[in-house]
Design a protein around this motif. Structure first.
Motif, PDB file in Angstrom:
ATOM      1  N   GLY A 138       0.818  -1.198   0.000  1.00 47.85           N
ATOM      2  CA  GLY A 138       0.000   0.000   0.000  1.00 47.85           C
ATOM      3  C   GLY A 138       0.855   1.252   0.000  1.00 47.85           C
ATOM      4  O   GLY A 138       2.092   1.189  -0.082  1.00 47.85           O
ATOM      5  N   PRO A 139       0.224   2.421   0.100  1.00 47.57           N
ATOM      6  CA  PRO A 139       0.961   3.690   0.088  1.00 47.57           C
ATOM      7  C   PRO A 139       2.011   3.754   1.194  1.00 47.57           C
ATOM      8  O   PRO A 139       1.746   3.380   2.334  1.00 47.57           O
ATOM      9  N   GLU A 140       3.202   4.187   0.844  1.00 47.73           N
ATOM     10  CA  GLU A 140       4.300   4.387   1.793  1.00 47.73           C
ATOM     11  C   GLU A 140       4.681   3.100   2.514  1.00 47.73           C
ATOM     12  O   GLU A 140       5.191   3.138   3.636  1.00 47.73           O
ATOM     13  N   GLY A 141       4.436   1.952   1.886  1.00 49.06           N
ATOM     14  CA  GLY A 141       4.814   0.687   2.503  1.00 49.06           C
ATOM     15  C   GLY A 141       3.912   0.249   3.635  1.00 49.06           C
ATOM     16  O   GLY A 141       4.290  -0.602   4.433  1.00 49.06           O
ATOM     17  N   ARG A 142       2.720   0.798   3.691  1.00 47.79           N
ATOM     18  CA  ARG A 142       1.740   0.434   4.724  1.00 47.79           C
ATOM     19  C   ARG A 142       0.528  -0.159   4.050  1.00 47.79           C
ATOM     20  O   ARG A 142      -0.066   0.437   3.162  1.00 47.79           O
ATOM     21  N   GLY A 143       0.132  -1.356   4.500  1.00 50.42           N
ATOM     22  CA  GLY A 143      -0.981  -2.040   3.877  1.00 50.42           C
ATOM     23  C   GLY A 143      -0.515  -2.930   2.737  1.00 50.42           C
ATOM     24  O   GLY A 143       0.586  -2.746   2.191  1.00 50.42           O
ATOM     25  N   VAL A 144      -1.355  -3.904   2.394  1.00 46.31           N
ATOM     26  CA  VAL A 144      -1.023  -4.864   1.340  1.00 46.31           C
ATOM     27  C   VAL A 144      -2.278  -5.157   0.521  1.00 46.31           C
ATOM     28  O   VAL A 144      -3.374  -5.278   1.075  1.00 46.31           O
ATOM     29  N   LEU A 145      -2.099  -5.275  -0.787  1.00 48.42           N
ATOM     30  CA  LEU A 145      -3.159  -5.734  -1.687  1.00 48.42           C
ATOM     31  C   LEU A 145      -2.743  -7.074  -2.272  1.00 48.42           C
ATOM     32  O   LEU A 145      -1.650  -7.202  -2.827  1.00 48.42           O
ATOM     33  N   LEU A 150      -9.573   5.208   2.473  1.00 48.17           N
ATOM     34  CA  LEU A 150      -9.419   6.145   1.361  1.00 48.17           C
ATOM     35  C   LEU A 150      -8.051   6.002   0.709  1.00 48.17           C
ATOM     36  O   LEU A 150      -7.923   6.105  -0.520  1.00 48.17           O
ATOM     37  N   GLU A 151      -7.021   5.768   1.520  1.00 45.19           N
ATOM     38  CA  GLU A 151      -5.679   5.570   0.966  1.00 45.19           C
ATOM     39  C   GLU A 151      -5.639   4.344   0.062  1.00 45.19           C
ATOM     40  O   GLU A 151      -5.078   4.385  -1.044  1.00 45.19           O
ATOM     41  N   MET A 152      -6.230   3.246   0.522  1.00 46.41           N
ATOM     42  CA  MET A 152      -6.199   2.014  -0.268  1.00 46.41           C
ATOM     43  C   MET A 152      -7.065   2.136  -1.521  1.00 46.41           C
ATOM     44  O   MET A 152      -6.701   1.647  -2.593  1.00 46.41           O
ATOM     45  N   ILE A 153      -8.194   2.814  -1.416  1.00 41.74           N
ATOM     46  CA  ILE A 153      -9.037   3.041  -2.589  1.00 41.74           C
ATOM     47  C   ILE A 153      -8.292   3.865  -3.629  1.00 41.74           C
ATOM     48  O   ILE A 153      -8.393   3.618  -4.836  1.00 41.74           O
ATOM     49  N   SER A 154      -7.501   4.834  -3.153  1.00 46.20           N
ATOM     50  CA  SER A 154      -6.780   5.722  -4.072  1.00 46.20           C
ATOM     51  C   SER A 154      -5.728   4.994  -4.897  1.00 46.20           C
ATOM     52  O   SER A 154      -5.331   5.476  -5.963  1.00 46.20           O
ATOM     53  N   VAL A 155      -5.258   3.850  -4.427  1.00 43.27           N
ATOM     54  CA  VAL A 155      -4.264   3.087  -5.186  1.00 43.27           C
ATOM     55  C   VAL A 155      -4.882   1.875  -5.888  1.00 43.27           C
ATOM     56  O   VAL A 155      -4.184   0.954  -6.289  1.00 43.27           O
ATOM     57  N   TYR A 193     -15.570   2.018   1.477  1.00 42.85           N
ATOM     58  CA  TYR A 193     -15.624   1.020   0.407  1.00 42.85           C
ATOM     59  C   TYR A 193     -17.057   0.856  -0.099  1.00 42.85           C
ATOM     60  O   TYR A 193     -17.297   0.707  -1.300  1.00 42.85           O
ATOM     61  N   LEU A 194     -18.008   0.879   0.832  1.00 42.35           N
ATOM     62  CA  LEU A 194     -19.404   0.646   0.476  1.00 42.35           C
ATOM     63  C   LEU A 194     -20.012   1.818  -0.285  1.00 42.35           C
ATOM     64  O   LEU A 194     -21.113   1.702  -0.820  1.00 42.35           O
ATOM     65  N   GLU A 195     -19.313   2.942  -0.335  1.00 41.25           N
ATOM     66  CA  GLU A 195     -19.770   4.050  -1.171  1.00 41.25           C
ATOM     67  C   GLU A 195     -19.474   3.782  -2.644  1.00 41.25           C
ATOM     68  O   GLU A 195     -19.999   4.479  -3.528  1.00 41.25           O
ATOM     69  N   HIS A 196     -18.628   2.776  -2.910  1.00 35.66           N
ATOM     70  CA  HIS A 196     -18.234   2.455  -4.287  1.00 35.66           C
ATOM     71  C   HIS A 196     -18.778   1.116  -4.768  1.00 35.66           C
ATOM     72  O   HIS A 196     -19.120   0.977  -5.946  1.00 35.66           O
ATOM     73  N   VAL A 197     -18.826   0.126  -3.881  1.00 37.82           N
ATOM     74  CA  VAL A 197     -19.306  -1.207  -4.261  1.00 37.82           C
ATOM     75  C   VAL A 197     -20.194  -1.744  -3.152  1.00 37.82           C
ATOM     76  O   VAL A 197     -20.059  -1.354  -1.992  1.00 37.82           O
ATOM     77  N   PRO A 198     -21.120  -2.650  -3.491  1.00 39.30           N
ATOM     78  CA  PRO A 198     -21.944  -3.253  -2.441  1.00 39.30           C
ATOM     79  C   PRO A 198     -21.115  -4.175  -1.565  1.00 39.30           C
ATOM     80  O   PRO A 198     -20.050  -4.654  -1.962  1.00 39.30           O
ATOM     81  N   GLY A 199     -21.608  -4.442  -0.372  1.00 39.36           N
ATOM     82  CA  GLY A 199     -20.895  -5.333   0.535  1.00 39.36           C
ATOM     83  C   GLY A 199     -21.544  -5.371   1.890  1.00 39.36           C
ATOM     84  O   GLY A 199     -22.648  -4.844   2.100  1.00 39.36           O
TER      85      GLY A 199
END
Length: 405
Positions: free
Chosen positions: A59-66, A157-162, A350-356
């Motif tokens: 993820g951004p700046e080495g924080r988080g993983v996809l 928001l950070e993860m959505i942005s990438v 996330y739910l503002e963009h996709v159902p879940g």
């Protein structure tokens, strides 16, 4: 309850792997990192996923993983099902007397994010292993989001942005719940948590000597009047069936006991379940502020910063979770949550963009009448919840791709 062949294989994998993943969760619990600093946590998750040989991105700046897994040669899956696990800890000192107690003074996983991350990671591993063993009944495509900074409401928001939601059609998440015994899974269609606005109020007055308050315009007196007016008035102008919670958690003003300061700052949160109720409440707060300004001859500024909107679970997504739960654990495992929590949760972005949907997983030992609550210095989980959450999420992903014809 009829168990399909892949469910039997899934259950066998979970039984064999449970000690490994309990140990992994304890490793995270011993080494918590606060929001914005989840570097080693992200690295530990990345290394574990890398051993599976799946597609990974930090993820951004080495924080988080996809993480991404698509059944080989399955080109007919343009969209993925996503799982989200948050990974940040809180600035709370761990007071539990357990071998896996936090080794970082003043930091602990007091909200279960170590468990959420472990369950998402385990579920991912289960899907990959079933696929490679040829045990999946049909092709799947899975995206797993290991998200930093949930507690500060910026990580989603950070993860959505990438690109976390690129080519995602649905998303699921879990949250442990110490008010429910292990084995119960709380579900609710519609609002699950509240929107949360950060409220900052600055009161400008005129300082003076504590012995002669008449020569000043006391911002502390104005702050006292304002808080009292807000706490008394907001419940009286709000429909009793509409949930609104306004709370102040921090007040700062002055440096000396005998000096009236120039200004005072108030910090709090406003939580609602409905956008119209939220706006009406904000309008009323402005009207009260105007009245206190006139009465105290001070100048008052207020700012509302949106922390997160409400988590709104979609009916279709809840149906998918129910199918997975009933097949794995039976109807008795489901707890219908009667009303929304006023807590905030940035899964809402996330739910503002996709159902879940988000499910609440009971984590209180069944024999215990009560357990330390979330954000408590004594908070812990019954680790049996890890297997329950991993199985539920892996099953939900598989069910989501079941052919319709």
């Amino acid at each position: 309850m009829i168990e399909r062949a892949w469910q039997s294989e899934l259950a066998a994998l979970i039984s064999a792997q449970e000690p490994k993943w309990i140990e992994f969760r304890r490793r995270l619990h011993q080494n918590p990192e606060p929001s914005g600093h989840e570097y080693q946590t992200s690295l530990a998750i990345y290394q574990e996923l890398n051993s599976l040989g799946i597609e990974l991105r930090m993820g951004p700046e080495g924080r988080g993983v996809l993480a991404e897994w698509r059944t080989p040669h399955a080109e007919s899956l343009p969209q993925a099902i996503a799982l989200r696990g948050d990974i940040d800890a809180l600035r709370i000192h761990d007071q539990k007397d357990v071998p896996y107690r936090s080794q970082c003074p003043g930091l602990m996983h007091a909200c279960g994010h170590d468990a959420h991350a472990t369950m998402a990671l385990w579920a991912t591993s289960l899907v990959v292993e079933l696929d490679r063993a040829g045990a999946l009944p049909w092709p799947v495509r899975l995206r797993t989001i290991f998200q930093p900074a949930e507690e500060t409401c910026v990580g989603a928001l950070e993860m959505i942005s990438v690109g976390a939601l690129k080519e995602v059609r649905e998303i699921y998440a879990t949250h442990v719940d110490p008010s429910l015994p292990t084995g119960r899974i709380g579900l609710r269609v519609g609002a699950l948590t509240a929107s949360c606005d950060a409220v900052r109020i600055m009161i400008h007055g005129q300082g003076g000597h504590g012995a002669r308050p008449h020569e000043s315009r006391d911002p502390i007196a104005a702050a006292a009047q304002l808080i009292n007016a807000l706490y008394l008035s907001i419940p009286r102008v709000t429909d009793s069936q509409d949930a609104v919670v306004l709370s102040f958690g921090k007040i700062h003003g002055g440096e000396n006991l005998n000096v009236i300061p120039e200004q005072v700052e108030l910090f709090g949160t406003l939580r609602t379940l409905d956008l119209k109720v939220r706006q009406r409440t904000i309008d009323h707060i402005h009207r009260i502020i105007e009245g206190v300004q006139r009465a105290t001859d001070t100048t008052i500024e207020v700012r509302f910063d949106v922390g997160t909107s409400a988590v709104i679970n979609q009916a279709g997504s809840i149906t998918h979770l129910k199918t997975a739960i009933v097949e794995a654990f039976g109807h008795e495992a489901i707890y219908e949550i009667p009303r929304a929590s006023m807590g905030g949760e940035d899964f809402a972005f996330y739910l503002e963009h996709v159902p879940g949907a988000m499910a609440r997983l009971g984590c209180r030992p069944p024999a215990a009448e009560r357990a330390p609550l979330l954000h408590s210095a004594l908070f812990d989980i019954d680790e049996a919840v890890l297997a329950i959450g991993a199985r539920m999420m892996a099953s939900a992903v598989i069910h989501a791709f079941e052919p319709k014809d």
